[in-house]
Design an enzyme around this catalytic site. Structure first.
Site, short mmCIF file in Angstrom:
data_model
loop_
_atom_site.label_atom_id
_atom_site.label_comp_id
_atom_site.label_asym_id
_atom_site.label_seq_id
_atom_site.Cartn_x
_atom_site.Cartn_y
_atom_site.Cartn_z
N GLN A 126 -2.71 4.80 0.67
CA GLN A 126 -1.74 4.49 1.72
C GLN A 126 -1.86 3.02 2.06
O GLN A 126 -2.95 2.53 2.36
CB GLN A 126 -2.06 5.36 2.95
N SER A 129 -1.62 -1.06 6.86
CA SER A 129 -2.18 -2.16 7.65
C SER A 129 -2.11 -3.49 6.92
O SER A 129 -2.18 -3.55 5.69
CB SER A 129 -3.64 -1.86 8.01
N SER A 161 -7.88 2.37 1.76
CA SER A 161 -8.92 3.25 1.23
C SER A 161 -8.56 3.74 -0.16
O SER A 161 -7.44 4.23 -0.38
CB SER A 161 -9.11 4.46 2.15
N GLU A 245 -2.85 11.93 8.86
CA GLU A 245 -4.14 11.28 8.63
C GLU A 245 -5.16 11.69 9.68
O GLU A 245 -6.32 11.96 9.35
CB GLU A 245 -3.97 9.76 8.65
#
Length: 298
Positions: A126, A129, A161, A245
């Site tokens: 994903q 950010s 991640s 999430e």
């Protein structure tokens, strides 16, 4: 009914039999939980799960799932919680990305991506950010510009991640710089393996681990059919992803951390304050676990 209860009991036993045979802990040679052997372990377990008809339980059969009920999903989770976690590298794939694909993807996208994702053949990350857009995610600067039947994406993502092992990624980018910041965002699927212009740089921690990554995108071309939902729908989909999430990460990690804390506490002479802290962790883990159950029931 009696028949439904008997069927669920049989399903529970089927889950238990599979887990007893296949859910084996992985002992790593090195400190990095994102090592090749960890990823291979997650993929291999998920493939066995898929072949046994126990993966993607609530997803439609035509998209790689089993077409079962949320009660079946809840039963599986209850049984799996008793065994070592063998799919840690797939938490983002299955906890965040596949649910969004199922809810918002076209039938063509579902048919292309969901069977491979459910089987563990593709790992997803994903990319939300950015260095200047963390707590204020809608302030992102990554941009996507239309070029014929493709989009050209440029920008930087951070704290991604599993980006270094991902095959595909879900990314939000600004497609309308003149719109209000929450409305000018769109949601894309990005080929992490085969797209020129992607540079993934692991962020090495003091422990030697590299859980997170920076991702640089320099004129990365993405087909128009990899735009999910519609132009400007990115913020709505991002909020759904982040809601998924919270449940996925809490369910997969917090309870195990709490179990370790309780085990350690049982061997120590804790102060009253320390006992309260452990109790708070137990309560929080219980609430997060129940959120996971609630997700199955909705």
């Amino acid at each position: 009914t009696v028949d439904a209860t008997a069927d669920m009991d049989a399903f529970r036993q089927r889950c238990r039999d599979f887990l007893e045979e296949n859910a084996k802990p992985l002992v790593l040679d090195g400190p990095d939980p994102r090592s090749d052997q960890s990823v291979a372990h997650s993929r291999a377990f998920q493939k066995k799960l898929y072949d046994a008809g126990l993966a993607g339980l609530t997803y439609a059969k035509e998209f790689g799932g089993q077409g079962l009920t949320k009660a079946h999903e809840r039963t599986w989770r209850e049984e799996y919680a008793r065994f070592p976690d063998c799919t840690g590298d797939l938490t983002i794939s299955h906890g965040m990305c596949m649910p969004v694909m199922n809810d918002f993807g076209t039938d063509e996208l579902k048919a292309e991506f969901m069977p491979r994702g459910i089987a563990g053949e593709d790992i997803w990350c994903q990319m939300f950010s950015e260095p200047g857009a963390g707590s204020d995610l809608a302030g992102l600067a990554c941009k996507a510009e239309k070029d014929g039947d493709e989009w050209v994406i440029s920008g930087q993502k951070v704290w991604t991640s599993g980006g270094q092992v991902a095959d595909w990624g879900m990314l939000i980018a600004r497609t309308d710089p003149d719109a209000p910041k929450h409305k000018g965002i769109s949601y894309f699927l990005v080929d992490m393996r085969n797209s020129p212009g992607i540079d993934v740089r692991p962020l090495r921690e003091i422990t030697g681990e590299a859980l997170f990554n920076e991702v640089f995108l320099d004129d990365v071309f993405v087909p128009d059919d990899c735009l999910v939902a519609g132009r400007g729908d990115g913020w709505r989909l991002a909020r759904t992803t982040l809601a998924n999430e919270r449940v996925a990460m809490a369910s997969s990690r917090l309870s195990k951390s709490t179990e370790r804390a309780v085990a350690l506490a049982s061997t120590q002479d804790l102060t009253a304050t320390e006992q309260v802290r452990v109790g708070h962790s137990v309560a929080l883990a219980t609430v997060c676990s129940l959120l996971g159950v609630r997700t199955c029931l909705l």
